[in-house]
Design a protein around this motif. Structure first.
Motif, PDB file in Angstrom:
ATOM      1  N   GLN A  72       0.830  -1.199   0.000  1.00 51.21           N
ATOM      2  CA  GLN A  72       0.000   0.000   0.000  1.00 51.21           C
ATOM      3  C   GLN A  72       0.873   1.261   0.000  1.00 51.21           C
ATOM      4  OE1 GLN A  72      -3.113  -0.628  -0.564  1.00 51.21           O
ATOM      5  NE2 GLN A  72      -2.600  -2.809  -0.339  1.00 51.21           N
ATOM      6  N   PRO A  73       0.318   2.376  -0.449  1.00 46.49           N
ATOM      7  CA  PRO A  73       1.084   3.633  -0.490  1.00 46.49           C
ATOM      8  C   PRO A  73       1.692   3.976   0.870  1.00 46.49           C
ATOM      9  CG  PRO A  73      -0.974   3.888  -1.686  1.00 46.49           C
ATOM     10  CD  PRO A  73      -1.033   2.540  -1.037  1.00 46.49           C
ATOM     11  N   GLY A  74       2.979   4.304   0.847  1.00 42.80           N
ATOM     12  CA  GLY A  74       3.690   4.707   2.057  1.00 42.80           C
ATOM     13  C   GLY A  74       4.196   3.547   2.897  1.00 42.80           C
ATOM     14  N   MET A  75       3.974   2.306   2.436  1.00 43.79           N
ATOM     15  CA  MET A  75       4.318   1.141   3.254  1.00 43.79           C
ATOM     16  C   MET A  75       5.204   0.166   2.478  1.00 43.79           C
ATOM     17  SD  MET A  75       2.897   1.728   6.146  1.00 43.79           S
ATOM     18  CE  MET A  75       3.420   0.160   6.864  1.00 43.79           C
ATOM     19  N   ARG A  76       6.066  -0.504   3.222  1.00 42.92           N
ATOM     20  CA  ARG A  76       6.789  -1.662   2.733  1.00 42.92           C
ATOM     21  C   ARG A  76       6.826  -2.676   3.864  1.00 42.92           C
ATOM     22  NH1 ARG A  76      11.638  -1.935   5.140  1.00 42.92           N
ATOM     23  NH2 ARG A  76      12.541  -0.026   6.029  1.00 42.92           N
ATOM     24  N   ARG A  77       7.170  -3.882   3.563  1.00 44.18           N
ATOM     25  CA  ARG A  77       7.221  -4.921   4.599  1.00 44.18           C
ATOM     26  C   ARG A  77       8.330  -4.624   5.594  1.00 44.18           C
ATOM     27  NH1 ARG A  77       8.156 -10.925   2.605  1.00 44.18           N
ATOM     28  NH2 ARG A  77       6.262 -10.361   1.459  1.00 44.18           N
ATOM     29  N   ASP A  78       8.057  -4.865   6.882  1.00 44.09           N
ATOM     30  CA  ASP A  78       9.088  -4.761   7.903  1.00 44.09           C
ATOM     31  C   ASP A  78       8.822  -5.807   8.985  1.00 44.09           C
ATOM     32  OD1 ASP A  78       7.017  -3.737   9.494  1.00 44.09           O
ATOM     33  OD2 ASP A  78       7.679  -1.669   9.302  1.00 44.09           O
ATOM     34  N   THR A  79       9.755  -5.947   9.912  1.00 45.93           N
ATOM     35  CA  THR A  79       9.598  -6.983  10.944  1.00 45.93           C
ATOM     36  C   THR A  79       8.529  -6.606  11.956  1.00 45.93           C
ATOM     37  OG1 THR A  79      11.411  -5.985  12.205  1.00 45.93           O
ATOM     38  CG2 THR A  79      11.962  -7.822  10.737  1.00 45.93           C
ATOM     39  N   GLN A  80       8.337  -5.312  12.182  1.00 39.38           N
ATOM     40  CA  GLN A  80       7.363  -4.869  13.181  1.00 39.38           C
ATOM     41  C   GLN A  80       5.950  -5.259  12.770  1.00 39.38           C
ATOM     42  OE1 GLN A  80       8.251  -3.363  16.078  1.00 39.38           O
ATOM     43  NE2 GLN A  80       6.116  -3.408  16.777  1.00 39.38           N
ATOM     44  N   ASN A  81       5.593  -5.022  11.520  1.00 39.02           N
ATOM     45  CA  ASN A  81       4.238  -5.298  11.041  1.00 39.02           C
ATOM     46  C   ASN A  81       4.067  -6.711  10.514  1.00 39.02           C
ATOM     47  OD1 ASN A  81       2.804  -2.635  11.299  1.00 39.02           O
ATOM     48  ND2 ASN A  81       4.567  -1.984  10.085  1.00 39.02           N
ATOM     49  N   GLY A  82       5.176  -7.402  10.238  1.00 40.51           N
ATOM     50  CA  GLY A  82       5.104  -8.810   9.892  1.00 40.51           C
ATOM     51  C   GLY A  82       5.122  -9.103   8.404  1.00 40.51           C
ATOM     52  N   ARG A  83       5.269 -10.390   8.133  1.00 42.11           N
ATOM     53  CA  ARG A  83       5.284 -10.905   6.769  1.00 42.11           C
ATOM     54  C   ARG A  83       3.883 -11.437   6.445  1.00 42.11           C
ATOM     55  NH1 ARG A  83       8.950 -16.069   4.658  1.00 42.11           N
ATOM     56  NH2 ARG A  83       8.212 -16.050   2.506  1.00 42.11           N
ATOM     57  N   PRO A  84       3.104 -10.708   5.652  1.00 41.68           N
ATOM     58  CA  PRO A  84       1.689 -11.053   5.496  1.00 41.68           C
ATOM     59  C   PRO A  84       1.431 -12.171   4.480  1.00 41.68           C
ATOM     60  CG  PRO A  84       2.168  -9.029   4.317  1.00 41.68           C
ATOM     61  CD  PRO A  84       3.449  -9.439   4.973  1.00 41.68           C
ATOM     62  N   PHE A  85       1.089 -13.342   5.001  1.00 40.70           N
ATOM     63  CA  PHE A  85       0.721 -14.460   4.140  1.00 40.70           C
ATOM     64  C   PHE A  85      -0.735 -14.368   3.675  1.00 40.70           C
ATOM     65  CE2 PHE A  85       3.751 -18.282   4.508  1.00 40.70           C
ATOM     66  CZ  PHE A  85       4.862 -17.466   4.464  1.00 40.70           C
ATOM     67  N   LYS A  86      -1.548 -13.570   4.362  1.00 41.57           N
ATOM     68  CA  LYS A  86      -2.947 -13.345   3.962  1.00 41.57           C
ATOM     69  C   LYS A  86      -3.726 -14.652   3.876  1.00 41.57           C
ATOM     70  CE  LYS A  86      -1.550 -11.167   0.241  1.00 41.57           C
ATOM     71  NZ  LYS A  86      -0.086 -11.127   0.504  1.00 41.57           N
ATOM     72  N   ARG A  87      -3.604 -15.475   4.916  1.00 44.51           N
ATOM     73  CA  ARG A  87      -4.308 -16.764   4.919  1.00 44.51           C
ATOM     74  C   ARG A  87      -5.718 -16.659   5.504  1.00 44.51           C
ATOM     75  NH1 ARG A  87      -0.346 -17.903   2.164  1.00 44.51           N
ATOM     76  NH2 ARG A  87       0.989 -19.729   2.472  1.00 44.51           N
ATOM     77  N   TYR A  88      -5.849 -15.954   6.636  1.00 47.22           N
ATOM     78  CA  TYR A  88      -7.107 -15.988   7.373  1.00 47.22           C
ATOM     79  C   TYR A  88      -7.709 -14.588   7.479  1.00 47.22           C
ATOM     80  CZ  TYR A  88      -4.724 -20.266   8.857  1.00 47.22           C
ATOM     81  OH  TYR A  88      -4.030 -21.452   8.879  1.00 47.22           O
ATOM     82  N   ARG A  89      -8.917 -14.479   6.983  1.00 44.13           N
ATOM     83  CA  ARG A  89      -9.665 -13.224   6.994  1.00 44.13           C
ATOM     84  C   ARG A  89     -10.859 -13.384   7.943  1.00 44.13           C
ATOM     85  NH1 ARG A  89     -13.256 -11.279   1.754  1.00 44.13           N
ATOM     86  NH2 ARG A  89     -14.335  -9.516   2.758  1.00 44.13           N
ATOM     87  N   PRO A  90     -11.054 -12.490   8.915  1.00 43.98           N
ATOM     88  CA  PRO A  90     -12.191 -12.650   9.821  1.00 43.98           C
ATOM     89  C   PRO A  90     -13.515 -12.560   9.078  1.00 43.98           C
ATOM     90  CG  PRO A  90     -11.088 -10.525  10.171  1.00 43.98           C
ATOM     91  CD  PRO A  90     -10.224 -11.319   9.241  1.00 43.98           C
ATOM     92  N   THR A  91     -14.465 -13.378   9.489  1.00 48.62           N
ATOM     93  CA  THR A  91     -15.784 -13.370   8.868  1.00 48.62           C
ATOM     94  C   THR A  91     -16.581 -12.148   9.329  1.00 48.62           C
ATOM     95  OG1 THR A  91     -16.731 -14.684  10.661  1.00 48.62           O
ATOM     96  CG2 THR A  91     -15.856 -15.887   8.762  1.00 48.62           C
ATOM     97  N   ASP A  92     -17.657 -11.876   8.611  1.00 53.95           N
ATOM     98  CA  ASP A  92     -18.552 -10.805   9.031  1.00 53.95           C
ATOM     99  C   ASP A  92     -19.124 -11.109  10.411  1.00 53.95           C
ATOM    100  OD1 ASP A  92     -18.079  -9.488   6.659  1.00 53.95           O
ATOM    101  OD2 ASP A  92     -19.945 -10.146   5.704  1.00 53.95           O
ATOM    102  N   TYR A  93     -19.376 -12.387  10.684  1.00 51.37           N
ATOM    103  CA  TYR A  93     -19.878 -12.778  12.003  1.00 51.37           C
ATOM    104  C   TYR A  93     -18.890 -12.364  13.093  1.00 51.37           C
ATOM    105  CZ  TYR A  93     -20.588 -15.994  15.943  1.00 51.37           C
ATOM    106  OH  TYR A  93     -20.735 -16.528  17.193  1.00 51.37           O
ATOM    107  N   THR A  94     -17.621 -12.609  12.875  1.00 50.52           N
ATOM    108  CA  THR A  94     -16.609 -12.228  13.859  1.00 50.52           C
ATOM    109  C   THR A  94     -16.619 -10.728  14.101  1.00 50.52           C
ATOM    110  OG1 THR A  94     -15.177 -14.093  13.335  1.00 50.52           O
ATOM    111  CG2 THR A  94     -14.129 -12.171  14.333  1.00 50.52           C
ATOM    112  N   LEU A  95     -16.605  -9.964  13.032  1.00 53.16           N
ATOM    113  CA  LEU A  95     -16.466  -8.518  13.161  1.00 53.16           C
ATOM    114  C   LEU A  95     -17.746  -7.843  13.640  1.00 53.16           C
ATOM    115  CD1 LEU A  95     -14.405  -7.829   9.914  1.00 53.16           C
ATOM    116  CD2 LEU A  95     -13.553  -8.024  12.257  1.00 53.16           C
ATOM    117  N   ASN A  96     -18.900  -8.353  13.194  1.00 57.96           N
ATOM    118  CA  ASN A  96     -20.148  -7.634  13.436  1.00 57.96           C
ATOM    119  C   ASN A  96     -21.008  -8.208  14.551  1.00 57.96           C
ATOM    120  OD1 ASN A  96     -19.451  -6.005  11.231  1.00 57.96           O
ATOM    121  ND2 ASN A  96     -20.487  -7.364   9.792  1.00 57.96           N
TER     122      ASN A  96
END
Length: 558
Positions: free
Chosen positions: A307-331
């Motif tokens: 995303q704009p202004g961002m690159r990968r770093d150790t603080q924010n982690g290496r994003p594998f993008k495996r698990y996305r919370p469901t609407d049930y979880t969030l709402n």
């Protein structure tokens, strides 16, 4: 304090180099056993005091095949009501319940084979212990209790996943193809017996002097969970809930565990050893002794790094993008964000720019471009639908729920590991918290509810809810007897234990797996069938048995 991180050895090195009997577990799985000479240390080494101690330490390392791994998470996070799939990864069929999820599943094979390797290590130690000299009898008894705890632990994972399995309680020394499936009843009997025998000889303390070893409260917590799970299985007995109650109350009252004042501190980086942790699986920063490492840090992250202004770093982690919370979880699970702080403290809400400059916006098109200096907010996730006009006034991109995708969504922060040596390292070094006191409280509340003791159940679960409150909101968070029902525990365990490798097991024992996936997981809802409450027996296991499936039947539907 000396920790078992120092005692753990890399599993392959110890098991292959010292414990020939562990290699022999393959005899229960293979008609032809090919062995390579990899050490001059003979099989008798395990009968010495040094070999016995090394064997016990190696028995712990099998836990690393499950906790904090992709396979452990895929079996427990995927295919539930709280998480669906993100954009990446090759195991989506485990969440979608498609016909790819069959007996050739690599994760099922790995869990099966690794668990039986650990089990056979335990079997060998138990059988050989009487002949081992040079160890004080009290120490030997404690080590044997640890081994029984571990064997029960491995069988408990297996029986929940597969149902009745090969119940092997003696050391496998010679190749054999004559294997049968025990019933769930028989497996649970063995688990309960091991833990019941282990408890008196385990140290009655919050932490072992060698941190990471099993303790009496760890075994009592596990046995309480076993009874709670057994109560809705084919092995159920009328006193399962009352037995769970006694054990879980002891864990809470007898050893000095406390709920940390701040929920966020439980999983705080660098705070893995704390007074809420009952048992943790040990990892280390030493690549020679860390095995595959704790990999939980990669799976729950969103794609912040492109995303704009961002690159990968150790603080924010290496994003594998495996698990996305469901609407049930969030709402639904996290609907109350005014009184309950757990949404605020479980997810990442902003990313600060580590790549300064001016960029065109990528998802928040309420403004054409954004400009950052180092440390400026680059992405903000408010958790609610901020109007476009308000977003346009913000000098950063605002990711609102309507803009969530399979790449962009709230990222769970529990497993972040900024202590990795570089931004690509997969083998994390954080301990994995397997048992913690909040889970004990919630299990006790459930056991009491099942016995009709709703008022007492509310008293115990209110400890967890008050801790979860924003300051000044503690009384608002309290529940009473009328609030206690199964749905309460379904949601409360999701709020407290999200992502902690428990959800699939919980849904299964409640008898809600099919219903909840169909209601809340759009990826798996169309395909999940009745038979998916069990996982497929690995085909290579069936093929190794004399008589094949007739002798070692596959679970129905696979």
């Amino acid at each position: 304090m000396k920790t078992i991180q120092m005692i753990y050895k890399d599993a392959s090195r110890i098991l292959k180099g010292l414990l020939m009997s562990v290699v022999m577990i393959l005899a229960s799985c293979q008609a032809i056993l090919e062995e390579d000479v990899i050490s001059r240390i003979g099989n008798d080494y395990m009968n010495t005091s040094g070999g016995f101690n090394d064997g016990v330490n190696a028995a712990y390392s099998t836990l690393r095949m499950w906790y904090g791994t992709e396979r452990g998470n895929n079996f427990t996070v995927f295919g539930t009501d709280t998480y669906r799939q993100g954009s990446d990864g090759s195991w989506k069929f485990m969440n979608e319940y498609t016909n790819q999820f069959d007996s050739r599943n690599g994760h099922a094979r790995e869990v099966w084979d690794e668990a039986y390797s650990g089990i056979n290590t335990c079997n060998a130690l138990i059988e050989r212990a009487p002949n081992v000299t040079g160890i004080p009898e009290a120490t030997k008894n404690t080590r044997l209790a640890e081994v029984k705890f571990l064997r029960a632990h491995y069988y408990f994972i297996l029986v929940q996943l597969f149902g009745g399995v090969d119940l092997r309680l003696t050391e496998t020394l010679v190749p054999t193809t004559e294997i049968t499936r025990a019933s769930e009843v028989q497996v649970y009997e063995a688990i309960v017996r091991d833990l019941t025998e282990a408890i008196p000889d385990l140290p009655a303390m919050m932490r072992s002097n060698d941190y990471g070893r099993a303790t009496r409260p760890a075994a009592e917590h596990l046995l309480g969970k076993v009874y709670l799970t057994k109560a809705t299985s084919t092995a159920q007995a009328g006193d399962d809930y009352s037995k769970a109650e006694v054990l879980l109350k002891k864990v809470i009252s007898d050893y000095g565990f406390i709920l940390l004042p701040d929920f966020k501190d439980v999983h705080g980086f660098g705070n893995e050893i704390n007074n809420e942790v009952i048992f943790a699986v040990q990892y280390t920063r030493d690549p020679l002794t860390n095995g595959g490492g704790n990999n939980g840090h990669v799976f729950f992250l969103m794609e912040y790094d492109n995303q704009p202004g961002m690159r990968r770093d150790t603080q924010n982690g290496r994003p594998f993008k495996r698990y996305r919370p469901t609407d049930y979880t969030l709402n639904v699970v996290f609907a109350d964000r005014e009184n309950d702080a757990r949404y605020d403290k479980s997810f990442v809400h902003l990313f600060r720019s580590n790549r300064p400059g001016t960029y065109n916006t990528s998802f928040d098109l309420s403004k054409p471009s954004v400009t950052f200096t180092a440390g400026d907010t680059a992405i903000f996730l408010p958790g609610f639908e901020m109007p476009a006009a308000e977003r346009a006034t913000r000098p950063y991109q605002v990711l609102t729920p309507s803009l969530y995708t399979d790449k962009l969504y709230p990222a769970l922060n529990k497993f972040l590991d900024p202590g990795r040596v570089d931004l690509t390292q997969f083998e994390g070094g954080r301990d994995y918290i397997a048992f913690r006191l909040a889970d004990t409280y919630l299990m006790l509340g459930e056991a009491l509810f099942r016995q009709g003791k709703n008022a007492e159940a509310a008293t115990f679960v209110n400890n967890v809810r008050r801790r979860a409150a924003f300051p000044g909101k503690e009384s608002t968070m309290e529940v009473n007897a009328a609030d206690i029902n199964l749905e309460f525990f379904v949601e409360e365990r999701a709020r407290e234990l999200l992502g902690e490798q428990m959800r699939w097991f919980d849904l299964k024992r409640w008898g809600l797996l099919l219903e909840r996936v169909r209601l809340h997981n759009p990826d798996g809802s169309a395909n999940i069938q009745d038979y998916h409450v069990l996982r497929p027996i690995p085909q290579n296991q069936i093929d190794r048995v004399l008589g094949g499936e007739a002798s070692f039947p596959q679970n129905p539907g696979y």
